[in-house]
Design a protein around this motif. Structure first.
Motif, PDB file in Angstrom:
ATOM      1  N   SER A  27       0.889   1.598 -45.431  1.00  0.00           N
ATOM      2  CA  SER A  27      -0.339   0.974 -44.916  1.00  0.00           C
ATOM      3  C   SER A  27      -1.560   1.845 -45.206  1.00  0.00           C
ATOM      4  O   SER A  27      -2.653   1.331 -45.481  1.00  0.00           O
ATOM      5  CB  SER A  27      -0.221   0.713 -43.408  1.00  0.00           C
ATOM      6  OG  SER A  27      -0.068   1.936 -42.701  1.00  0.00           O
ATOM      7  N   ASP A  28      -1.370   3.183 -45.190  1.00  0.00           N
ATOM      8  CA  ASP A  28      -2.467   4.085 -45.534  1.00  0.00           C
ATOM      9  C   ASP A  28      -2.857   3.934 -47.005  1.00  0.00           C
ATOM     10  O   ASP A  28      -4.045   3.906 -47.353  1.00  0.00           O
ATOM     11  CB  ASP A  28      -2.076   5.545 -45.260  1.00  0.00           C
ATOM     12  CG  ASP A  28      -2.218   5.926 -43.794  1.00  0.00           C
ATOM     13  OD1 ASP A  28      -2.620   5.066 -42.999  1.00  0.00           O
ATOM     14  OD2 ASP A  28      -1.932   7.087 -43.452  1.00  0.00           O
ATOM     15  N   GLU A  31      -4.806   0.757 -47.439  1.00  0.00           N
ATOM     16  CA  GLU A  31      -6.161   0.857 -46.894  1.00  0.00           C
ATOM     17  C   GLU A  31      -7.084   1.577 -47.870  1.00  0.00           C
ATOM     18  O   GLU A  31      -8.251   1.199 -48.039  1.00  0.00           O
ATOM     19  CB  GLU A  31      -6.149   1.601 -45.557  1.00  0.00           C
ATOM     20  CG  GLU A  31      -7.544   1.686 -44.927  1.00  0.00           C
ATOM     21  CD  GLU A  31      -7.622   2.647 -43.751  1.00  0.00           C
ATOM     22  OE1 GLU A  31      -8.696   2.680 -43.123  1.00  0.00           O
ATOM     23  OE2 GLU A  31      -6.645   3.376 -43.474  1.00  0.00           O
ATOM     24  N   ILE A  32      -6.571   2.622 -48.534  1.00  0.00           N
ATOM     25  CA  ILE A  32      -7.384   3.356 -49.503  1.00  0.00           C
ATOM     26  C   ILE A  32      -7.802   2.434 -50.645  1.00  0.00           C
ATOM     27  O   ILE A  32      -8.976   2.365 -51.018  1.00  0.00           O
ATOM     28  CB  ILE A  32      -6.613   4.580 -50.049  1.00  0.00           C
ATOM     29  CG1 ILE A  32      -6.349   5.594 -48.934  1.00  0.00           C
ATOM     30  CG2 ILE A  32      -7.394   5.240 -51.194  1.00  0.00           C
ATOM     31  CD1 ILE A  32      -5.369   6.683 -49.310  1.00  0.00           C
ATOM     32  N   LEU A 122     -12.135   7.039 -44.167  1.00  0.00           N
ATOM     33  CA  LEU A 122     -10.800   7.375 -44.683  1.00  0.00           C
ATOM     34  C   LEU A 122     -10.424   8.814 -44.327  1.00  0.00           C
ATOM     35  O   LEU A 122      -9.292   9.090 -43.926  1.00  0.00           O
ATOM     36  CB  LEU A 122     -10.758   7.188 -46.200  1.00  0.00           C
ATOM     37  CG  LEU A 122     -10.708   5.755 -46.711  1.00  0.00           C
ATOM     38  CD1 LEU A 122     -10.880   5.715 -48.219  1.00  0.00           C
ATOM     39  CD2 LEU A 122      -9.388   5.081 -46.320  1.00  0.00           C
ATOM     40  N   ASN A 125      -9.501   8.921 -40.564  1.00  0.00           N
ATOM     41  CA  ASN A 125      -8.443   8.073 -39.999  1.00  0.00           C
ATOM     42  C   ASN A 125      -7.222   7.859 -40.883  1.00  0.00           C
ATOM     43  O   ASN A 125      -6.240   7.266 -40.423  1.00  0.00           O
ATOM     44  CB  ASN A 125      -9.030   6.689 -39.660  1.00  0.00           C
ATOM     45  CG  ASN A 125     -10.207   6.795 -38.721  1.00  0.00           C
ATOM     46  OD1 ASN A 125     -10.141   7.470 -37.696  1.00  0.00           O
ATOM     47  ND2 ASN A 125     -11.318   6.147 -39.074  1.00  0.00           N
ATOM     48  N   ASN A 126      -7.260   8.306 -42.118  1.00  0.00           N
ATOM     49  CA  ASN A 126      -6.184   7.995 -43.058  1.00  0.00           C
ATOM     50  C   ASN A 126      -5.520   9.285 -43.525  1.00  0.00           C
ATOM     51  O   ASN A 126      -6.107  10.061 -44.273  1.00  0.00           O
ATOM     52  CB  ASN A 126      -6.769   7.210 -44.246  1.00  0.00           C
ATOM     53  CG  ASN A 126      -5.706   6.661 -45.170  1.00  0.00           C
ATOM     54  OD1 ASN A 126      -4.957   7.415 -45.770  1.00  0.00           O
ATOM     55  ND2 ASN A 126      -5.675   5.339 -45.301  1.00  0.00           N
ATOM     56  N   SER A 127      -4.279   9.514 -43.078  1.00  0.00           N
ATOM     57  CA  SER A 127      -3.612  10.785 -43.364  1.00  0.00           C
ATOM     58  C   SER A 127      -3.308  10.955 -44.850  1.00  0.00           C
ATOM     59  O   SER A 127      -3.325  12.073 -45.376  1.00  0.00           O
ATOM     60  CB  SER A 127      -2.318  10.903 -42.548  1.00  0.00           C
ATOM     61  OG  SER A 127      -1.408   9.879 -42.900  1.00  0.00           O
TER      62      SER A 127
END
Length: 198
Positions: A27-28, A31-32, A122, A125-127
């Motif tokens: 999901s990450d 999202e990117i 990003l 919130n996005n690892s």
């Protein structure tokens, strides 16, 4: 600019720069790709001009971008960004200050770019993005450090030979005068070096 939900080249690049169970991070990754937009940059067009604010951080899917500054005796190439790498005038992009350099397409380019708002979101919130970005920054710092030391310690011939070993595609794809400027060598001297190496 266009938005695309799937892009194998960009996703492959992200997967290569992230450690851990990537299946749990899907999901990450998505999202990117959703945040980044496709930009087509024609040959000799600018991603950013000197003294302009850099609006984007980008991944180069295809093409070559020249980072350059204007000095008294003309244009100097400070960096050559190739496909499957990222590019930006980072200080300008992050802090909204005028760029000290221009970034120009040497050939037609396809980029995946994100604006500052998307970039900050990003990073917070996005690892996957956070990990890939920090890995990238670490790698770039090492490369820049090596480049500066090489300029001070290696002869022009040694700098050329090192480039031949580490980045052979640069020598195949980039016009001679850009390479000479990047290596801190005159075009005439560069021609002599290439002739002797062949």
């Amino acid at each position: 600019m266009e938005n695309q939900n799937t892009n194998n080249v960009f996703l492959d690049y992200l997967h290569q720069h992230v450690q851990g169970n990537t299946a749990d991070m899907e999901s990450d990754f998505l999202e990117i790709v959703e945040r980044f937009k496709v930009m087509h940059l024609k040959k000799n067009h600018l991603l950013v001009g000197e003294n302009q604010i850099c609006a984007y951080f980008g991944f180069i899917e295809s093409g070559i971008l020249q980072h350059a500054i204007l000095v008294d005796d003309g244009e100097k190439t400070t960096y050559l960004a190739l496909r499957n790498s990222v590019t930006s005038s980072l200080n300008s992009f992050l802090h909204k200050v005028p760029s000290r350099k221009s970034i120009k397409a040497l050939v037609d380019c396809k980029l995946w770019v994100v604006d500052l708002e998307g970039f900050v979101a990003l990073l917070a919130n996005n690892s996957v993005f956070r990990q890939s970005y920090y890995n990238l920054i670490e790698k770039q710092i090492i490369l820049i450090d090596d480049y500066r030391i090489d300029l001070l310690t290696l002869t022009p011939e040694e700098r050329y030979n090192k480039l031949l070993q580490t980045e052979p595609k640069l020598l195949q794809e980039v016009p001679l005068h850009y390479l000479a400027s990047f290596l801190g060598i005159s075009t005439r001297h560069m021609s002599r070096i290439r002739k002797n190496v062949k």
